[in-house]
Design a protein around this motif. Structure first.
Motif, PDB file in Angstrom:
ATOM      1  N   ALA A   1      62.106  -7.072  98.801  1.00 28.57           N
ATOM      2  CA  ALA A   1      61.957  -6.220  97.436  1.00 28.57           C
ATOM      3  C   ALA A   1      61.409  -7.211  96.263  1.00 28.57           C
ATOM      4  O   ALA A   1      60.821  -6.679  95.260  1.00 28.57           O
ATOM      5  N   LYS A   2      62.207  -8.474  96.472  1.00 30.01           N
ATOM      6  CA  LYS A   2      61.714  -9.348  95.518  1.00 30.01           C
ATOM      7  C   LYS A   2      60.075  -9.713  95.352  1.00 30.01           C
ATOM      8  O   LYS A   2      59.516  -9.469  94.213  1.00 30.01           O
ATOM      9  N   TRP A   3      59.250  -9.592  96.474  1.00 30.00           N
ATOM     10  CA  TRP A   3      57.853 -10.050  96.466  1.00 30.00           C
ATOM     11  C   TRP A   3      57.365  -8.746  96.448  1.00 30.00           C
ATOM     12  O   TRP A   3      56.085  -8.778  95.874  1.00 30.00           O
ATOM     13  N   PHE A   4      57.833  -7.669  96.717  1.00 29.56           N
ATOM     14  CA  PHE A   4      57.167  -6.395  96.338  1.00 29.56           C
ATOM     15  C   PHE A   4      56.936  -6.203  94.889  1.00 29.56           C
ATOM     16  O   PHE A   4      55.877  -5.864  94.276  1.00 29.56           O
ATOM     17  N   VAL A   5      58.002  -6.628  94.026  1.00 25.72           N
ATOM     18  CA  VAL A   5      57.767  -6.475  92.734  1.00 25.72           C
ATOM     19  C   VAL A   5      56.928  -7.622  92.167  1.00 25.72           C
ATOM     20  O   VAL A   5      55.973  -7.517  91.189  1.00 25.72           O
ATOM     21  N   ARG A   6      57.244  -8.789  92.768  1.00 27.95           N
ATOM     22  CA  ARG A   6      56.437 -10.262  92.244  1.00 27.95           C
ATOM     23  C   ARG A   6      55.026  -9.825  92.603  1.00 27.95           C
ATOM     24  O   ARG A   6      54.260 -10.160  91.495  1.00 27.95           O
TER      25      ARG A   6
ATOM     26  N   HIS B   1      50.501  -5.850  99.604  1.00 24.50           N
ATOM     27  CA  HIS B   1      50.910  -4.283  99.431  1.00 24.50           C
ATOM     28  C   HIS B   1      50.829  -3.229 100.101  1.00 24.50           C
ATOM     29  O   HIS B   1      51.442  -2.377 100.257  1.00 24.50           O
ATOM     30  N   CYS B   2      49.860  -3.698 101.286  1.00 21.03           N
ATOM     31  CA  CYS B   2      49.470  -2.542 102.164  1.00 21.03           C
ATOM     32  C   CYS B   2      49.560  -2.677 103.629  1.00 21.03           C
ATOM     33  O   CYS B   2      49.812  -1.609 104.393  1.00 21.03           O
ATOM     34  N   ALA B   3      49.799  -3.685 104.109  1.00 15.75           N
ATOM     35  CA  ALA B   3      49.589  -3.867 105.454  1.00 15.75           C
ATOM     36  C   ALA B   3      50.989  -3.831 106.472  1.00 15.75           C
ATOM     37  O   ALA B   3      50.754  -3.428 107.655  1.00 15.75           O
TER      38      ALA B   3
ATOM     39  N   GLU C   1      58.737  -1.075 104.317  1.00 18.24           N
ATOM     40  CA  GLU C   1      57.976  -0.576 103.279  1.00 18.24           C
ATOM     41  C   GLU C   1      58.991  -0.212 102.229  1.00 18.24           C
ATOM     42  O   GLU C   1      59.990   0.479 102.207  1.00 18.24           O
ATOM     43  N   PHE C   2      58.502  -0.577 100.957  1.00 18.41           N
ATOM     44  CA  PHE C   2      59.134  -0.296  99.686  1.00 18.41           C
ATOM     45  C   PHE C   2      58.196   0.450  98.878  1.00 18.41           C
ATOM     46  O   PHE C   2      57.146   0.664  98.950  1.00 18.41           O
ATOM     47  N   SER C   3      59.148   1.436  98.284  1.00 16.13           N
ATOM     48  CA  SER C   3      58.372   2.199  97.104  1.00 16.13           C
ATOM     49  C   SER C   3      59.261   2.547  95.857  1.00 16.13           C
ATOM     50  O   SER C   3      60.392   2.386  95.820  1.00 16.13           O
ATOM     51  N   HIS C   4      58.658   2.781  94.792  1.00 16.28           N
ATOM     52  CA  HIS C   4      59.359   3.043  93.716  1.00 16.28           C
ATOM     53  C   HIS C   4      60.225   4.481  93.663  1.00 16.28           C
ATOM     54  O   HIS C   4      59.756   5.405  94.492  1.00 16.28           O
ATOM     55  N   LEU C   5      61.398   4.808  93.175  1.00 14.72           N
ATOM     56  CA  LEU C   5      61.889   5.925  93.005  1.00 14.72           C
ATOM     57  C   LEU C   5      61.194   7.125  92.284  1.00 14.72           C
ATOM     58  O   LEU C   5      60.419   6.512  91.247  1.00 14.72           O
ATOM     59  N   LYS C   6      61.358   8.263  92.517  1.00 16.09           N
ATOM     60  CA  LYS C   6      60.773   9.220  91.786  1.00 16.09           C
ATOM     61  C   LYS C   6      61.230   9.292  90.262  1.00 16.09           C
ATOM     62  O   LYS C   6      60.382   9.664  89.300  1.00 16.09           O
ATOM     63  N   SER C   7      62.211   8.967  90.067  1.00 19.15           N
ATOM     64  CA  SER C   7      62.696   8.803  88.720  1.00 19.15           C
ATOM     65  C   SER C   7      62.190   7.887  87.709  1.00 19.15           C
ATOM     66  O   SER C   7      62.496   7.975  86.457  1.00 19.15           O
TER      67      SER C   7
ATOM     68  N   LYS D   1      66.748   3.651 106.527  1.00 21.01           N
ATOM     69  CA  LYS D   1      66.100   3.851 104.975  1.00 21.01           C
ATOM     70  C   LYS D   1      67.230   3.731 104.165  1.00 21.01           C
ATOM     71  O   LYS D   1      68.532   3.827 104.856  1.00 21.01           O
ATOM     72  N   GLY D   2      67.104   3.554 102.963  1.00 21.87           N
ATOM     73  CA  GLY D   2      67.946   3.269 101.782  1.00 21.87           C
ATOM     74  C   GLY D   2      67.379   2.855 100.528  1.00 21.87           C
ATOM     75  O   GLY D   2      66.089   3.160 100.475  1.00 21.87           O
ATOM     76  N   LEU D   3      68.213   2.205  99.889  1.00 30.52           N
ATOM     77  CA  LEU D   3      68.036   1.744  98.562  1.00 30.52           C
ATOM     78  C   LEU D   3      68.267   0.267  98.238  1.00 30.52           C
ATOM     79  O   LEU D   3      69.246  -0.228  98.777  1.00 30.52           O
ATOM     80  N   MET D   4      67.533  -0.341  97.543  1.00 27.76           N
ATOM     81  CA  MET D   4      67.752  -1.622  97.130  1.00 27.76           C
ATOM     82  C   MET D   4      67.858  -1.690  95.621  1.00 27.76           C
ATOM     83  O   MET D   4      67.038  -1.059  94.760  1.00 27.76           O
ATOM     84  N   LYS D   5      68.792  -2.258  95.092  1.00 31.83           N
ATOM     85  CA  LYS D   5      69.168  -2.490  93.678  1.00 31.83           C
ATOM     86  C   LYS D   5      68.907  -3.987  93.128  1.00 31.83           C
ATOM     87  O   LYS D   5      69.142  -5.121  93.928  1.00 31.83           O
ATOM     88  N   ARG D   6      68.539  -4.071  92.056  1.00 29.61           N
ATOM     89  CA  ARG D   6      68.242  -5.147  91.281  1.00 29.61           C
ATOM     90  C   ARG D   6      69.814  -5.700  90.558  1.00 29.61           C
ATOM     91  O   ARG D   6      70.150  -5.029  89.695  1.00 29.61           O
ATOM     92  N   ASN D   7      70.239  -6.873  90.971  1.00 31.25           N
ATOM     93  CA  ASN D   7      71.177  -7.569  90.144  1.00 31.25           C
ATOM     94  C   ASN D   7      70.971  -8.102  88.844  1.00 31.25           C
ATOM     95  O   ASN D   7      69.877  -8.374  88.789  1.00 31.25           O
ATOM     96  N   PRO D   8      71.884  -8.338  88.082  1.00 35.21           N
ATOM     97  CA  PRO D   8      71.438  -8.930  86.810  1.00 35.21           C
ATOM     98  C   PRO D   8      71.057 -10.181  87.046  1.00 35.21           C
ATOM     99  O   PRO D   8      70.202 -10.655  85.973  1.00 35.21           O
ATOM    100  N   ASP D   9      71.074 -11.264  87.939  1.00 32.58           N
ATOM    101  CA  ASP D   9      70.429 -12.431  88.230  1.00 32.58           C
ATOM    102  C   ASP D   9      69.275 -12.344  88.523  1.00 32.58           C
ATOM    103  O   ASP D   9      68.518 -13.494  89.030  1.00 32.58           O
ATOM    104  N   GLY D  10      68.578 -11.142  88.881  1.00 29.28           N
ATOM    105  CA  GLY D  10      67.417 -11.017  89.350  1.00 29.28           C
ATOM    106  C   GLY D  10      67.308 -10.952  91.016  1.00 29.28           C
ATOM    107  O   GLY D  10      66.150 -10.702  91.683  1.00 29.28           O
ATOM    108  N   THR D  11      68.383 -10.824  91.751  1.00 28.28           N
ATOM    109  CA  THR D  11      68.303 -10.792  93.235  1.00 28.28           C
ATOM    110  C   THR D  11      68.502  -9.391  93.595  1.00 28.28           C
ATOM    111  O   THR D  11      68.799  -8.677  92.680  1.00 28.28           O
ATOM    112  N   TRP D  12      67.972  -8.907  94.908  1.00 25.18           N
ATOM    113  CA  TRP D  12      68.038  -7.882  95.243  1.00 25.18           C
ATOM    114  C   TRP D  12      69.013  -7.712  96.484  1.00 25.18           C
ATOM    115  O   TRP D  12      69.119  -8.916  97.204  1.00 25.18           O
ATOM    116  N   GLU D  13      69.395  -6.450  96.492  1.00 25.01           N
ATOM    117  CA  GLU D  13      70.557  -6.317  97.506  1.00 25.01           C
ATOM    118  C   GLU D  13      70.420  -4.644  98.000  1.00 25.01           C
ATOM    119  O   GLU D  13      70.143  -3.933  97.338  1.00 25.01           O
TER     120      GLU D  13
END
Length: 248
Positions: free
Chosen positions: A68-73, A124-126, A131-137, A223-235
């Protein structure tokens, strides 16, 4: 909206890399050099091949699978790389008027960007296993939409100042042709890179990401969700009510 934008973004990136970036870089380097032009233009394509080979090698290593970190980065970096590509092509077109070593430095920086672009497209694609994606919201605010188009409008105006420069002063016909091409190409890349800037802002707004893949060491779908913590890490997000957002 986030899910739809991600699905259209992947084929857009692939087509952009194949039908836009490769020809642009090829002709830029082909016209920029005289006797060595075939050597350097072929070298630009080789840089793409090397970068893709390295990326395929990395993707075979499970420890280097996208996170998730590199998906965003990578979305931040791709938006920045497109701006860097434009600026470096402009500078590389006229830097010979300054000096030899300055030309070497700029060419080296341009080579780094050229190698990075296919790598980031692959990230991004391979990989379909994670596979990560943004929420519809996840959406852009009105202020962010204004900032997005305002920023690219300012870039377009800055790139347009190249038309005030007399390209004939570069001397050689190849250099003049290259500079005239770059003036238009910069505007084209600026327009085509708007979706990349959009994705970068969307990633900035994302405190949670949707993911799907295979559960570690199994063939079960996960399948599930990843959330970003205040320190920038993902879990992995274990909150049941948050997963209700994901299940549609």
């Amino acid at each position: 909206m986030g899910k739809i934008s991600t699905e259209f973004y992947k084929p857009y990136l692939i087509n952009f890399a194949i039908f836009s970036l490769i020809p642009i870089v090829f002709f830029h380097i082909h016209w920029l050099y005289d006797d060595e032009k075939w050597y350097y233009s072929t070298g630009a394509i080789i840089l793409y091949v090397i970068a893709i080979f390295l990326e395929l090698t990395e993707l075979n290593n499970n420890e280097l699978r996208p996170t998730a970190k590199w998906f965003v980065r990578h979305r931040y970096l791709l938006a920045g790389a497109m701006i860097a590509l434009n600026i470096l092509m402009i500078v590389n077109s006229i830097i010979r008027l300054v000096g030899f070593w300055e030309n070497i430095v700029v060419t080296f920086m341009l080579a780094i960007v050229i190698m990075y672009l296919p790598i980031v497209v692959f990230f991004h694609c391979a990989d379909e296993e994670r596979e990560f994606s943004h929420l519809k919201s996840t959406k852009l605010s009105t202020k962010q939409w204004s900032l997005l188009f305002g920023f690219h409008t300012i870039l377009a105006a800055l790139y347009a100042t190249q038309f005030l420069f007399d390209g004939s002063s570069l001397g050689k016909e190849e250099l003049v042709l290259n500079f005239r091409m770059v003036r238009f190409i910069c505007q084209l890349i600026n327009i085509l890179s708007i979706p990349m800037s959009y994705q970068a802002i969307l990633s900035w707004n994302s405190d949670k990401l949707r993911f799907k893949g295979k559960y570690p060491n199994t063939t079960m779908e996960w399948k599930g969700l990843m959330k970003r913590n205040p320190d920038g890490t993902w879990e992995i997000d274990q909150t049941p009510e948050d997963h209700n957002i994901f299940i549609v």
